[in-house]
Design a protein around this motif. Sequence first.
Motif, PDB file in Angstrom:
ATOM      1  N   ILE A 101      -6.856  13.331 -18.077  1.00 28.81           N
ATOM      2  CA  ILE A 101      -6.882  11.995 -16.286  1.00 28.81           C
ATOM      3  C   ILE A 101      -6.423  10.798 -16.719  1.00 28.81           C
ATOM      4  O   ILE A 101      -6.036   9.639 -16.101  1.00 28.81           O
ATOM      5  CB  ILE A 101      -8.502  12.122 -15.588  1.00 28.81           C
ATOM      6  CG1 ILE A 101      -9.146  11.882 -16.396  1.00 28.81           C
ATOM      7  CG2 ILE A 101      -8.190  14.195 -15.644  1.00 28.81           C
ATOM      8  CD1 ILE A 101     -10.279  11.746 -15.362  1.00 28.81           C
ATOM      9  N   ALA A 102      -6.544  10.596 -18.303  1.00 27.62           N
ATOM     10  CA  ALA A 102      -6.309   9.079 -18.437  1.00 27.62           C
ATOM     11  C   ALA A 102      -4.846   8.985 -17.990  1.00 27.62           C
ATOM     12  O   ALA A 102      -4.474   7.585 -16.978  1.00 27.62           O
ATOM     13  CB  ALA A 102      -6.523   8.889 -19.776  1.00 27.62           C
ATOM     14  N   GLN A 104      -2.981   9.958 -15.473  1.00 28.20           N
ATOM     15  CA  GLN A 104      -2.679   9.613 -14.094  1.00 28.20           C
ATOM     16  C   GLN A 104      -2.732   8.408 -13.530  1.00 28.20           C
ATOM     17  O   GLN A 104      -3.357   7.452 -13.905  1.00 28.20           O
ATOM     18  CB  GLN A 104      -3.486  10.866 -13.159  1.00 28.20           C
ATOM     19  CG  GLN A 104      -3.321  12.288 -14.078  1.00 28.20           C
ATOM     20  CD  GLN A 104      -4.103  13.252 -13.383  1.00 28.20           C
ATOM     21  OE1 GLN A 104      -5.293  13.045 -12.358  1.00 28.20           O
ATOM     22  NE2 GLN A 104      -3.523  14.571 -14.292  1.00 28.20           N
ATOM     23  N   ALA A 105      -2.261   8.228 -12.606  1.00 30.74           N
ATOM     24  CA  ALA A 105      -2.362   7.243 -11.691  1.00 30.74           C
ATOM     25  C   ALA A 105      -3.931   7.035 -10.701  1.00 30.74           C
ATOM     26  O   ALA A 105      -4.311   8.348 -10.669  1.00 30.74           O
ATOM     27  CB  ALA A 105      -1.061   6.868 -10.851  1.00 30.74           C
ATOM     28  N   ASP A 106      -4.077   6.563 -10.777  1.00 31.83           N
ATOM     29  CA  ASP A 106      -5.739   6.420 -10.002  1.00 31.83           C
ATOM     30  C   ASP A 106      -5.299   6.392  -7.845  1.00 31.83           C
ATOM     31  O   ASP A 106      -4.603   5.772  -7.808  1.00 31.83           O
ATOM     32  CB  ASP A 106      -5.955   4.431 -10.065  1.00 31.83           C
ATOM     33  CG  ASP A 106      -7.292   4.979  -9.144  1.00 31.83           C
ATOM     34  OD1 ASP A 106      -8.037   5.929  -8.655  1.00 31.83           O
ATOM     35  OD2 ASP A 106      -8.087   3.620  -9.498  1.00 31.83           O
ATOM     36  N   PRO A 107      -5.941   7.253  -7.346  1.00 33.93           N
ATOM     37  CA  PRO A 107      -5.394   7.713  -5.865  1.00 33.93           C
ATOM     38  C   PRO A 107      -6.117   7.175  -5.116  1.00 33.93           C
ATOM     39  O   PRO A 107      -6.078   6.716  -4.265  1.00 33.93           O
ATOM     40  CB  PRO A 107      -5.994   9.372  -5.824  1.00 33.93           C
ATOM     41  CG  PRO A 107      -7.038   9.735  -7.109  1.00 33.93           C
ATOM     42  CD  PRO A 107      -6.545   8.760  -8.191  1.00 33.93           C
ATOM     43  N   ARG A 108      -7.340   5.708  -5.569  1.00 36.83           N
ATOM     44  CA  ARG A 108      -7.781   5.814  -4.733  1.00 36.83           C
ATOM     45  C   ARG A 108      -7.297   3.921  -4.038  1.00 36.83           C
ATOM     46  O   ARG A 108      -6.363   3.362  -4.640  1.00 36.83           O
ATOM     47  CB  ARG A 108      -9.373   4.915  -5.518  1.00 36.83           C
ATOM     48  CG  ARG A 108     -10.278   6.225  -6.272  1.00 36.83           C
ATOM     49  CD  ARG A 108     -11.000   5.535  -6.371  1.00 36.83           C
ATOM     50  NE  ARG A 108     -10.745   4.931  -7.272  1.00 36.83           N
ATOM     51  CZ  ARG A 108     -11.451   4.586  -9.171  1.00 36.83           C
ATOM     52  NH1 ARG A 108     -12.889   4.203  -8.788  1.00 36.83           N
ATOM     53  NH2 ARG A 108     -10.962   3.901 -10.168  1.00 36.83           N
ATOM     54  N   LYS A 110      -6.046   0.790  -2.896  1.00 36.54           N
ATOM     55  CA  LYS A 110      -6.934  -1.165  -3.247  1.00 36.54           C
ATOM     56  C   LYS A 110      -7.103  -1.979  -2.399  1.00 36.54           C
ATOM     57  O   LYS A 110      -6.234  -1.907  -1.110  1.00 36.54           O
ATOM     58  CB  LYS A 110      -5.338  -1.035  -3.737  1.00 36.54           C
ATOM     59  CG  LYS A 110      -4.605  -0.432  -5.133  1.00 36.54           C
ATOM     60  CD  LYS A 110      -4.821  -1.809  -6.052  1.00 36.54           C
ATOM     61  CE  LYS A 110      -3.929  -0.265  -7.476  1.00 36.54           C
ATOM     62  NZ  LYS A 110      -4.749   0.260  -8.054  1.00 36.54           N
TER      63      LYS A 110
END
Length: 111
Positions: A101-102, A104-108, A110
Amino acid sequence: MHDIDQTLRSLNPVRTGNQADQAQLDGILASPRRTVRRPRQSRWAWTVTAAAVTAGVIGYVVVDPFGVAVQPALAATPTPLHPRHADRQAADVLEETAGRIAGQADPRPKS
């Protein structure tokens, strides 16, 4: 009401400037004092009331008048994990998962 007001005014020595009739004042003070007693509920009445309220609440819960079905405890919880034996250490499995998972883009969102 007007009669009572006139009677009380006649007893007030300050308004008229006359001395109050001492015999009348002594008669007022000598008469027994009447008190108004409030009706009191007994402990028995409170006990019966509490029992009726408790029975009503229990009956409401048992009868379920609005048809709301009882939900199981796991309704909003994922199924429990079932441990199984693996030939790798937990630290190695976690390192592998973190590596996947490192990139992958952060889905949270901003903020």
